[in-house]
Design a protein around this motif. Structure first.
Motif, short mmCIF file in Angstrom:
data_model
loop_
_atom_site.label_atom_id
_atom_site.label_comp_id
_atom_site.label_asym_id
_atom_site.label_seq_id
_atom_site.Cartn_x
_atom_site.Cartn_y
_atom_site.Cartn_z
N TRP A 11 0.81 -1.23 0.00
CA TRP A 11 0.00 0.00 0.00
C TRP A 11 0.84 1.27 0.00
O TRP A 11 0.37 2.33 -0.39
CB TRP A 11 -0.97 0.00 1.19
CG TRP A 11 -2.03 -1.03 0.98
CD1 TRP A 11 -2.15 -2.23 1.62
CD2 TRP A 11 -3.08 -1.00 0.01
NE1 TRP A 11 -3.21 -2.94 1.11
CE2 TRP A 11 -3.80 -2.21 0.14
CE3 TRP A 11 -3.49 -0.06 -0.95
CZ2 TRP A 11 -4.91 -2.50 -0.68
CZ3 TRP A 11 -4.57 -0.36 -1.75
CH2 TRP A 11 -5.27 -1.56 -1.61
N LEU A 12 2.08 1.14 0.44
CA LEU A 12 2.97 2.30 0.38
C LEU A 12 3.40 2.58 -1.05
O LEU A 12 3.47 3.73 -1.48
CB LEU A 12 4.22 2.05 1.24
CG LEU A 12 4.04 2.09 2.76
CD1 LEU A 12 5.31 1.61 3.45
CD2 LEU A 12 3.68 3.49 3.21
N ILE A 13 3.70 1.49 -1.77
CA ILE A 13 4.22 1.66 -3.14
C ILE A 13 3.11 2.02 -4.11
O ILE A 13 3.31 2.76 -5.07
CB ILE A 13 4.95 0.37 -3.59
CG1 ILE A 13 6.10 0.06 -2.64
CG2 ILE A 13 5.47 0.51 -5.01
CD1 ILE A 13 6.71 -1.30 -2.84
N ALA A 14 1.91 1.50 -3.82
CA ALA A 14 0.81 1.60 -4.79
C ALA A 14 0.52 3.02 -5.31
O ALA A 14 0.41 3.20 -6.52
CB ALA A 14 -0.45 0.98 -4.20
N PRO A 15 0.40 4.04 -4.42
CA PRO A 15 -0.01 5.35 -4.97
C PRO A 15 0.92 5.85 -6.08
O PRO A 15 0.44 6.28 -7.13
CB PRO A 15 0.08 6.28 -3.75
CG PRO A 15 -0.03 5.39 -2.56
CD PRO A 15 0.55 4.08 -2.97
N ALA A 16 2.23 5.79 -5.85
CA ALA A 16 3.18 6.30 -6.84
C ALA A 16 3.07 5.53 -8.15
O ALA A 16 3.00 6.11 -9.24
CB ALA A 16 4.60 6.25 -6.31
N VAL A 17 3.02 4.19 -8.02
CA VAL A 17 2.99 3.36 -9.22
C VAL A 17 1.68 3.56 -9.99
O VAL A 17 1.67 3.69 -11.22
CB VAL A 17 3.21 1.88 -8.86
CG1 VAL A 17 2.98 0.99 -10.07
CG2 VAL A 17 4.62 1.69 -8.33
N VAL A 18 0.58 3.60 -9.25
CA VAL A 18 -0.72 3.78 -9.91
C VAL A 18 -0.77 5.15 -10.60
O VAL A 18 -1.24 5.28 -11.73
CB VAL A 18 -1.87 3.63 -8.89
CG1 VAL A 18 -3.20 4.08 -9.50
CG2 VAL A 18 -1.96 2.20 -8.41
N TYR A 19 -0.24 6.15 -9.92
CA TYR A 19 -0.26 7.50 -10.49
C TYR A 19 0.53 7.55 -11.80
O TYR A 19 0.02 8.02 -12.82
CB TYR A 19 0.34 8.50 -9.49
CG TYR A 19 0.10 9.94 -9.89
CD1 TYR A 19 -0.99 10.64 -9.41
CD2 TYR A 19 0.96 10.59 -10.77
CE1 TYR A 19 -1.24 11.95 -9.79
CE2 TYR A 19 0.73 11.89 -11.15
CZ TYR A 19 -0.36 12.58 -10.66
OH TYR A 19 -0.59 13.86 -11.05
N ILE A 20 1.75 7.04 -11.76
CA ILE A 20 2.57 7.05 -12.97
C ILE A 20 1.93 6.18 -14.05
O ILE A 20 1.90 6.54 -15.23
CB ILE A 20 4.02 6.61 -12.67
CG1 ILE A 20 4.69 7.63 -11.77
CG2 ILE A 20 4.82 6.45 -13.96
CD1 ILE A 20 6.09 7.26 -11.33
N GLY A 21 1.40 5.03 -13.63
CA GLY A 21 0.75 4.14 -14.60
C GLY A 21 -0.41 4.82 -15.29
O GLY A 21 -0.57 4.73 -16.50
#
Lengths: 296, 264
Positions: A11-21
Motif C-alpha cells: 500500500w505504500l508503493i501503490a499510490p506512486a505506481v498507480v499515479y505514474i501508470g
C-alpha cells in the motif's frame, strides 16, 4: 530487513505506481493506438479507423491521383537529428573525458566540489541556458566582438540560427551527462596501474589506450548514451538556437499538434522516438547490467 | 603544490588545459548573462554602465508576475503530491525484495526515460480524450508524474544508506512500526525528503516543454512567458528575468546539495 511488513509495503508503493501508470503509462499506450488511426476530417482523430497512413506518410506522400511518391522531407529531419546528436556526443566526449579524468585525479576533498560545479548548469532553466548562448553567438555579441577585436573581422559571425549553433547549445546542455559516468568509472582507477605501465616502458599513448581508456569504457559508453538519447528528443535548443529553421524530431512532433494538426502522424513520430530510446536502454542494460550501481 | 609522482595527471599535459576550457565553456554563458542583466543600455548586449533598472522593470511587469504566480502554484502542488507519493514508495521499496520489484522500480523511473516531447504530446492527447480541461490543473497533474522519480531517487538513496541495526534495535525495544518510523527512520530520512522535494520543485519550476503542450489559455507559466519573450527578441528585460531564474535555480540546488550532505 524491510521497514514495514509485506502487506503494508504494497500500500505504500501503490499510490506512486498507480499515479505514474495512469498518467504516463496509459497516455503512452493511447499514443501508440492513435498512431495507427486516421486523422479526423476537421483535425483530431477518427476513432473508428485503423490505418498505417501515418507511418507511410513518413516516407511517401500522396499526389492528387492518390499515387505514392517518395518525400524525403521528414527523413531529412530524422537524419539531421541523428547527425546533430552524434556530433554532440563526440564533442561532449572530447570535452568531457579530459575533464572527468582531471577531476578523478584530484585529491578526494576537492572532487565533490568539482562535481557540484559540473552539475549546477544542468539544474538551471533550459530556456535561460539557450538564451545565454544566443547572447554569446549573435552578431554583435561577445564572441563576435572578441573576434573583431583581435582582427579576425569576417563581417559578422553569422553562426546563430545555424546547425552549428544548435550543436554548441546541445553540447552545453548535455555535457554533465557525459562527465558524471566517466568520472564514476575513473574515480576508482588505481594510479599504480598507470605508473606500472610507464615503468614497463609504455609511452603516454600506450598508457592511455591500453590502461586508462579500457578502464573508463563503461563510463564512456554510459555517457554517450546519456547524451545521445536526450539530444535526439531535444526541443528547445533547435527552436531557439536554430531559429526554428533547422527542425529536429521533437520540433516536427510538436508542430503536428500546432498549426499542422495531424495528431496520428505526431503520435507515430512520438512512438518511433520512444521506441528508439527504449531499445537503446534495453540493449545497454543487457550488455552492461552492472553499471548503474557503479555510476550512482 | 607538491607534485604527486604517482598521479597520472603529472604525465598527461593536455588534460589540465582541457579541463580549464571545459569549465570556462560551462560558466562563460552564465557569467555573461548575469553581467549583462545589470547593463543600463537599451541594447541588450552593449555594455554602457551598471544599473538595476531592468530588474525593476521586470518586477513591475504584471503579466510576468502572474506567470510567476502560476509557476509557483504548479511547482508547490506538484512537489507536495509528488514527494508524498515518492516518500511512501521509497519506504515500501527499501530493503526486502519481492517478485516484480524490477518492474515496479522501472515504472517509478519511467518518467526519466521517456523523452519530454513524447510525454508532452501523449499526456496532451490523453487529457483531451478523458476530458481534463487544459489549464493549471492539467499542468499540475503532468508535473507530478516527473516529480515522483526526482524525489524518489534521493529518498531511496538515503534509506539504503541507513543502518538496518537501528530499526532492529527499535523493534527489539518493543517499538511498533509507527514509533520506529517516527523516532528513528524519519529523523534520519528528512534531509533526503527535503532534498528530493527541492529538486522536484526546481525541475517543475523550470519545466517548459510539458507545460507548453498541456497548458491552456490563462495558464501561462514563467518559462512559457520567457519563451514568448525570447521569440520576440533579445532584450534587457529577458536578460533580467533569465538572470533571476538562474539565481533562484543555483540557490535551490546549492541548498539541496548542502542538506543532502547532512550526516546520518
Amino acid at each position: 530487513m524491510a521497514f514495514f511488513t509485506r502487506h503494508k509495503r504494497f500500500w505504500l508503493i501503490a499510490p506512486a505506481v498507480v499515479y505514474i501508470g495512469f498518467f504516463m503509462g496509459l497516455p503512452l499506450v493511447q499514443m501508440a493506438y492513435v498512431s495507427i488511426l486516421e486523422r479526423g476530417v476537421n483535425g483530431g482523430v477518427d476513432w473508428g479507423s485503423l490505418s498505417f497512413e501515418s507511418y507511410i506518410s513518413f516516407i511517401f506522400e500522396r499526389d492528387l491521383m492518390d499515387n505514392l511518391m517518395v518525400n524525403t522531407d521528414y527523413l531529412q529531419i530524422f537524419l539531421r537529428s541523428f547527425g546533430l546528436s552524434g556530433l554532440t556526443t563526440i564533442l561532449a566526449l572530447l570535452l568531457g573525458f579530459p575533464t572527468a579524468f582531471y577531476i578523478a585525479m584530484q585529491p578526494q576533498s576537492r572532487r565533490n566540489m568539482f562535481i557540484f560545479l559540473v552539475t549546477i548548469p544542468f539544474w538551471t532553466n533550459i530556456l535561460v541556458r539557450n538564451y545565454a548562448w544566443m547572447l554569446l553567438l549573435r552578431n554583435g555579441g561577445l564572441i563576435d566582438n572578441l573576434l573583431n577585436a583581435i582582427g579576425l573581422d569576417t563581417g559578422g559571425l553569422d553562426i546563430l540560427y545555424t546547425p552549428y549553433a544548435v550543436a554548441i547549445g546541445l553540447t552545453y546542455t548535455y555535457l554533465p551527462f557525459m562527465v558524471l559516468p566517466i568520472y564514476a568509472s575513473l574515480e576508482k582507477l588505481d594510479h599504480r596501474l598507470v605508473e606500472a605501465a610507464f615503468d614497463l616502458g609504455a609511452n603516454k599513448r600506450k598508457a592511455m589506450t591500453r590502461i586508462i581508456l579500457p578502464l573508463a569504457m563503461p563510463g564512456i559508453i554510459a555517457g554517450s548514451i546519456l547524451v545521445f538519447i536526450p539530444c535526439l528528443g531535444a526541443y528547445v535548443t533547435p527552436e531557439l538556437l536554430g531559429g526554428g529553421k533547422f527542425m529536429m524530431i521533437a520540433n516536427l512532433i510538436g508542430s503536428q499538434f500546432g498549426a499542422a494538426r495531424n495528431w496520428p502522424f505526431g503520435a507515430a513520430l512520438g512512438f518511433v522516438l520512444l521506441a528508439l530510446v527504449l531499445i537503446a536502454m534495453m540493449v545497454y542494460s543487457l550488455k552492461f547490467k552492472k553499471l548503474p550501481e557503479d555510476a550512482s | 603544490m607538491k607534485i604527486d609522482r604517482a598521479n597520472p595527471l603529472w604525465r598527461f599535459h593536455g588534460i589540465t588545459p582541457m579541463a580549464i576550457f571545459f569549465f570556462a565553456y560551462l560558466y562563460l554563458p552564465i557569467i555573461v548573462l548575469l553581467v549583462l542583466s545589470f547593463n543600463e543600455n537599451r541594447l541588450a548586449t552593449i555594455w554602457t554602465g551598471f544599473s538595476t533598472h531592468w530588474y525593476s522593470v521586470v518586477l513591475d511587469n504584471t503579466d510576468m508576475l502572474r506567470a510567476a504566480k502560476n509557476s509557483l502554484i504548479v511547482a508547490l502542488s506538484a512537489t507536495v503530491i509528488g514527494t508524498l507519493a515518492a516518500t511512501l514508495a521509497a519506504m515500501g521499496m527499501a530493503r526486502g525484495r519481492f517478485r516484480g520489484e524490477t518492474g515496479v522500480a522501472a515504472m517509478l523511473t519511467l518518467p526519466l526515460l521517456v523523452p519530454e516531447i513524447v510525454t508532452a504530446i501523449a499526456t496532451l492527447l490523453f487529457f483531451i480524450v478523458i476530458g481534463v480541461k487544459l489549464g493549471l490543473i492539467s499542468i499540475i497533474i503532468a508535473h507530478t508524474v516527473f516529480c515522483i522519480p526526482f524525489a524518489y531517487l534521493p529518498i531511496r538513496a538515503r534509506l539504503d544508506g541507513m543502518d538496518p541495526a537501528l530499526i532492529e534495535a527499535a523493534n527489539d525495544l518493543y517499538a511498533n512500526e509507527w514509533q520506529a518510523f517516527k523516532r528513528i527512520t524519519f529523523p534520519l530520512l528528512w534531509p533526503g525528503i527535503l532534498s528530493g522535494a527541492m529538486l522536484s520543485f526546481i525541475i517543475s519550476l523550470d519545466d517548459f516543454v510539458i507545460s507548453y503542450f498541456v497548458g491552456g489559455a490563462g495558464s501561462t507559466t514563467l518559462p512559457i512567458y520567457i519563451f514568448g519573450m525570447i521569440r520576440v527578441g533579445i532584450t534587457p528585460e529577458v536578460n533580467a528575468i533569465s538572470a533571476l531564474m538562474l539565481i533562484i535555480s543555483i540557490i535551490f540546488v546549492s541548498v539541496s546539495f548542502v542538506i543532502d550532505r547532512v550526516r546520518y
